[in-house]
Write an enzyme that holds these catalytic residues in place. Structure first.
Site, mmCIF file in Angstrom:
data_model
loop_
_atom_site.group_PDB
_atom_site.id
_atom_site.type_symbol
_atom_site.label_atom_id
_atom_site.label_comp_id
_atom_site.label_asym_id
_atom_site.label_seq_id
_atom_site.Cartn_x
_atom_site.Cartn_y
_atom_site.Cartn_z
ATOM 1 N N ILE A 153 0.834 -1.206 0.000
ATOM 2 C CA ILE A 153 0.000 0.000 0.000
ATOM 3 C C ILE A 153 0.873 1.264 0.000
ATOM 4 O O ILE A 153 1.663 1.490 0.934
ATOM 5 C CB ILE A 153 -0.965 0.003 1.211
ATOM 6 C CG1 ILE A 153 -1.802 -1.281 1.211
ATOM 7 C CG2 ILE A 153 -1.844 1.253 1.197
ATOM 8 C CD1 ILE A 153 -2.574 -1.571 -0.068
ATOM 9 N N ARG A 177 28.998 14.170 -24.345
ATOM 10 C CA ARG A 177 29.927 13.042 -24.370
ATOM 11 C C ARG A 177 30.567 12.878 -25.754
ATOM 12 O O ARG A 177 29.864 12.862 -26.771
ATOM 13 C CB ARG A 177 29.159 11.758 -24.005
ATOM 14 C CG ARG A 177 29.963 10.483 -24.079
ATOM 15 C CD ARG A 177 30.944 10.393 -22.935
ATOM 16 N NE ARG A 177 31.596 9.081 -22.885
ATOM 17 C CZ ARG A 177 32.604 8.806 -22.083
ATOM 18 N NH1 ARG A 177 33.092 9.731 -21.270
ATOM 19 N NH2 ARG A 177 33.146 7.609 -22.080
ATOM 20 N N GLU A 232 -1.836 -0.575 -10.418
ATOM 21 C CA GLU A 232 -3.141 -0.133 -10.959
ATOM 22 C C GLU A 232 -3.504 -0.854 -12.260
ATOM 23 O O GLU A 232 -3.987 -0.246 -13.209
ATOM 24 C CB GLU A 232 -3.181 1.383 -11.111
ATOM 25 C CG GLU A 232 -3.031 2.069 -9.756
ATOM 26 C CD GLU A 232 -3.368 3.528 -9.752
ATOM 27 O OE1 GLU A 232 -4.254 3.944 -10.498
ATOM 28 O OE2 GLU A 232 -2.729 4.261 -8.976
HETATM 29 C C1 LIG Z 1 5.338 -0.031 -5.352
HETATM 30 C C2 LIG Z 1 3.935 -0.537 -5.363
HETATM 31 C C3 LIG Z 1 2.899 0.298 -4.952
HETATM 32 C C4 LIG Z 1 1.571 -0.186 -4.904
HETATM 33 N N1 LIG Z 1 0.570 0.636 -4.400
HETATM 34 C C5 LIG Z 1 -0.658 0.086 -4.172
HETATM 35 C C6 LIG Z 1 -1.675 0.840 -3.469
HETATM 36 O O1 LIG Z 1 -1.474 2.011 -3.085
HETATM 37 N N2 LIG Z 1 -2.867 0.230 -3.207
HETATM 38 C C7 LIG Z 1 -3.143 -1.054 -3.601
HETATM 39 O O2 LIG Z 1 -4.231 -1.535 -3.335
HETATM 40 N N3 LIG Z 1 -2.205 -1.780 -4.298
HETATM 41 C C8 LIG Z 1 -0.981 -1.246 -4.568
HETATM 42 N N4 LIG Z 1 -0.015 -1.989 -5.227
HETATM 43 C C9 LIG Z 1 -0.342 -3.333 -5.684
HETATM 44 C C10 LIG Z 1 -0.466 -3.459 -7.191
HETATM 45 O O3 LIG Z 1 -1.631 -2.812 -7.643
HETATM 46 C C11 LIG Z 1 -0.441 -4.955 -7.510
HETATM 47 O O4 LIG Z 1 0.902 -5.387 -7.301
HETATM 48 C C12 LIG Z 1 -0.881 -5.257 -8.932
HETATM 49 O O5 LIG Z 1 -2.261 -5.021 -9.068
HETATM 50 C C13 LIG Z 1 -0.584 -6.720 -9.323
HETATM 51 O O6 LIG Z 1 -1.036 -7.607 -8.363
HETATM 52 P P1 LIG Z 1 -0.024 -8.740 -7.809
HETATM 53 O O7 LIG Z 1 1.215 -8.064 -7.407
HETATM 54 O O8 LIG Z 1 -0.747 -9.526 -6.773
HETATM 55 O O9 LIG Z 1 0.293 -9.651 -9.059
HETATM 56 P P2 LIG Z 1 -0.588 -10.887 -9.601
HETATM 57 O O10 LIG Z 1 -2.000 -10.465 -9.757
HETATM 58 O O11 LIG Z 1 -0.309 -12.088 -8.776
HETATM 59 O O12 LIG Z 1 0.056 -11.099 -11.040
HETATM 60 C C14 LIG Z 1 1.266 -11.807 -11.264
HETATM 61 C C15 LIG Z 1 1.458 -11.920 -12.787
HETATM 62 O O13 LIG Z 1 0.369 -12.678 -13.345
HETATM 63 C C16 LIG Z 1 -0.267 -11.917 -14.358
HETATM 64 N N5 LIG Z 1 -1.705 -12.208 -14.361
HETATM 65 C C17 LIG Z 1 -2.572 -12.175 -13.320
HETATM 66 N N6 LIG Z 1 -3.807 -12.489 -13.742
HETATM 67 C C18 LIG Z 1 -3.729 -12.723 -15.078
HETATM 68 C C19 LIG Z 1 -4.662 -13.100 -16.083
HETATM 69 N N7 LIG Z 1 -5.955 -13.286 -15.793
HETATM 70 N N8 LIG Z 1 -4.213 -13.255 -17.348
HETATM 71 C C20 LIG Z 1 -2.902 -13.054 -17.647
HETATM 72 N N9 LIG Z 1 -1.976 -12.698 -16.749
HETATM 73 C C21 LIG Z 1 -2.383 -12.539 -15.481
HETATM 74 C C22 LIG Z 1 0.013 -10.470 -14.004
HETATM 75 O O14 LIG Z 1 -0.126 -9.625 -15.131
HETATM 76 C C23 LIG Z 1 1.436 -10.567 -13.494
HETATM 77 O O15 LIG Z 1 2.320 -10.602 -14.580
HETATM 78 C C24 LIG Z 1 1.287 -1.503 -5.326
HETATM 79 C C25 LIG Z 1 2.327 -2.326 -5.780
HETATM 80 C C26 LIG Z 1 3.637 -1.878 -5.777
HETATM 81 C C27 LIG Z 1 4.733 -2.827 -6.219
#
Ligand SMILES: Cc1cc2nc3c(=O)[nH]c(=O)nc-3n(C[C@H](O)[C@H](O)[C@H](O)COP(=O)(O)OP(=O)(O)OC[C@H]3O[C@@H](n4cnc5c(N)ncnc54)[C@H](O)[C@@H]3O)c2cc1C
Length: 385
Positions: free
Chosen positions: A157, A268, A363
């Site tokens: 978050i 450069r 997002e």
């Molecule tokens: C620095 C940072 C700040 C963030 N800030 C916030 C925030 O303020 N609030 C908040 O709520 N969240 C936040 N997040 C979370 C972020 O939104 C999630 O990391 C993101 O939505 C991906 O979810 P996950 O990491 O669980 O990956 P996963 O959903 O597990 O995905 C893993 C991989 O599988 C792929 N994948 C998943 N489903 C499918 C599908 N159906 N078809 C094909 N490919 C798929 C994805 O594209 C990805 O490549 C933040 C993350 C980071 C790293």
């Protein structure tokens, strides 16, 4: 079709650039290195009105439209993407969610202070085991008399350990699936709210990213945002708008990479020439700027559709997808143009490359965005413009 910025937007861009040159650029490297969250800079941005440009005047905002808010995120990210992300999450997600869906009482109570950065917001959707599939969240809220009790853990978050106000999505009726998710406002200091261990990241070191833990956090029932069960629908709308902001975040990083690489290439010298005189280098600049320009056209279109009240989910997804992949690509080229100096921390382009990666993940990952775009195309067809 008018691609000119208004006088107000020009002024936002130039005053913000002057602020960033003075208050951000000289310190960005050190904040990155020491993983310092520069709260005082966010407070100054709030005091100067930059965080309220798109919000209504009745709450102290500037009512200057979505593109103005994108210009703020872009202008900050050009110098320090951590500050850009902090402000994007604060404006588009937490403040934006409350302003769009909360009761007047809550908007009056929170939005003016959030716009002024007297209160910092965090938006809590992602969990350790639910990211792209956000509806699979486990955090739940149970009604207990005049209160709700929230339990669960939110992950990754932004502003998670520094926020004053948390917008939290939680399941209120497991039997109803997406229609059983509700959104709540939780104040920092409420008993049972805590943070987990520090999250160490690839980039965005000056942005706070934290686990937020809710253990029987008791809040008044009136802290429900909008109707019971409307939280997931609200989330989708908030993310649609947020994606235009993240496209601006990516475009700011890409512009930073372009400008730093251009300055370097003009200085450069190798083989008795400026490296800018080599065609291989020139073509990288041509491609960087062309992709950046295309990102801006997509951003402007999505922002215009949003402000005119028309559907914009597909266009926002396209803008974020293209701008984020452009940022990753352009920052990689900027490192390449710097040669060995691009790989070391004396120049900012390695930081830009690390920071850009998040734009392809947060997002809505690039894969999820392609799913959203394809679903809309197959349902509605495609007619350009
Ligand atoms: C620095 C940072 C700040 C963030 N800030 C916030 C925030 O303020 N609030 C908040 O709520 N969240 C936040 N997040 C979370 C972020 O939104 C999630 O990391 C993101 O939505 C991906 O979810 P996950 O990491 O669980 O990956 P996963 O959903 O597990 O995905 C893993 C991989 O599988 C792929 N994948 C998943 N489903 C499918 C599908 N159906 N078809 C094909 N490919 C798929 C994805 O594209 C990805 O490549 C933040 C993350 C980071 C790293």
């Amino acid at each position: 079709m008018n691609f000119d910025l208004t006088d107000e937007q020009q002024s936002i861009r130039t005053t913000l650039a002057a602020f960033a040159e003075r208050e951000i650029k000289p310190f960005a490297r050190q904040w990155d290195k020491s993983e310092t969250f520069p709260r005082e800079v966010i407070e100054k941005l709030g005091a100067l009105g930059f965080l309220g440009v798109a919000f209504p005047e009745r709450w102290g905002g500037g009512a200057a439209g979505t593109l103005s808010q994108v210009l703020v995120v872009e202008g900050l990210s050009r110098y320090d993407a951590s500050i850009g992300l902090t402000c994007a999450a604060h404006m588009s997600l937490s403040t934006g969610h409350i302003a769009a869906f909360a009761a007047k009482e809550h908007c009056d109570r929170y939005v003016p202070d959030m716009i002024a950065a007297k209160k910092l917001g965090a938006w809590c959707l992602t969990e350790p085991s639910s990211g792209s599939d956000a509806a699979a969240m486990k955090t739940h809220a149970v009604r207990a008399g005049d209160n709700f009790q929230i339990s669960g853990t939110k992950m990754f978050i932004t502003n998670g350990s520094v926020a004053d106000v948390y917008v939290v999505m939680a399941v209120t009726d497991p039997a109803k699936g997406r229609d059983g998710v509700s959104a709540f406002i939780v104040d920092r200091g409420t008993a049972g709210l805590s943070n987990g261990k520090k999250i160490e990241k690839l980039g965005l070191h000056a942005s706070d990213t934290a686990e937020v833990i809710f253990e029987n956090v008791t809040i008044p029932a009136r802290n429900l945002i909008g109707e019971l069960g409307a939280g997931y629908r609200q989330t989708l709308k908030v993310l649609e708008g947020g994606r235009i902001g993240i496209a601006g975040f990516a475009a700011g990083i890409a512009r930073g990479a372009f400008e730093e690489a251009r300055a370097y290439a003009l200085e450069r010298r190798q083989f008795n020439s400026r490296i800018a005189d080599f065609q291989a280098i020139q073509w990288m600049f041509a491609d960087m700027a062309t992709r950046l320009e295309a990102s801006w056209v997509l951003i402007c279109r999505a922002a215009a559709l949003k402000d005119s009240g028309k559907p914009y989910a597909r266009e926002a997804a396209m803008a974020k997808l293209f701008a984020s992949e452009t940022a990753m690509w352009a920052t990689t080229k900027a490192v390449q143009i710097h040669g060995g100096y691009g790989y070391v921390t004396d120049f900012p382009v390695e930081r830009y490359m690390r920071d850009a990666k998040l734009s392809e993940i947060g997002e809505g990952t690039s894969e999820v965005l392609r799913m959203i775009i394809a679903k809309s195309l197959l349902r509605d067809g495609y007619l350009p413009v």
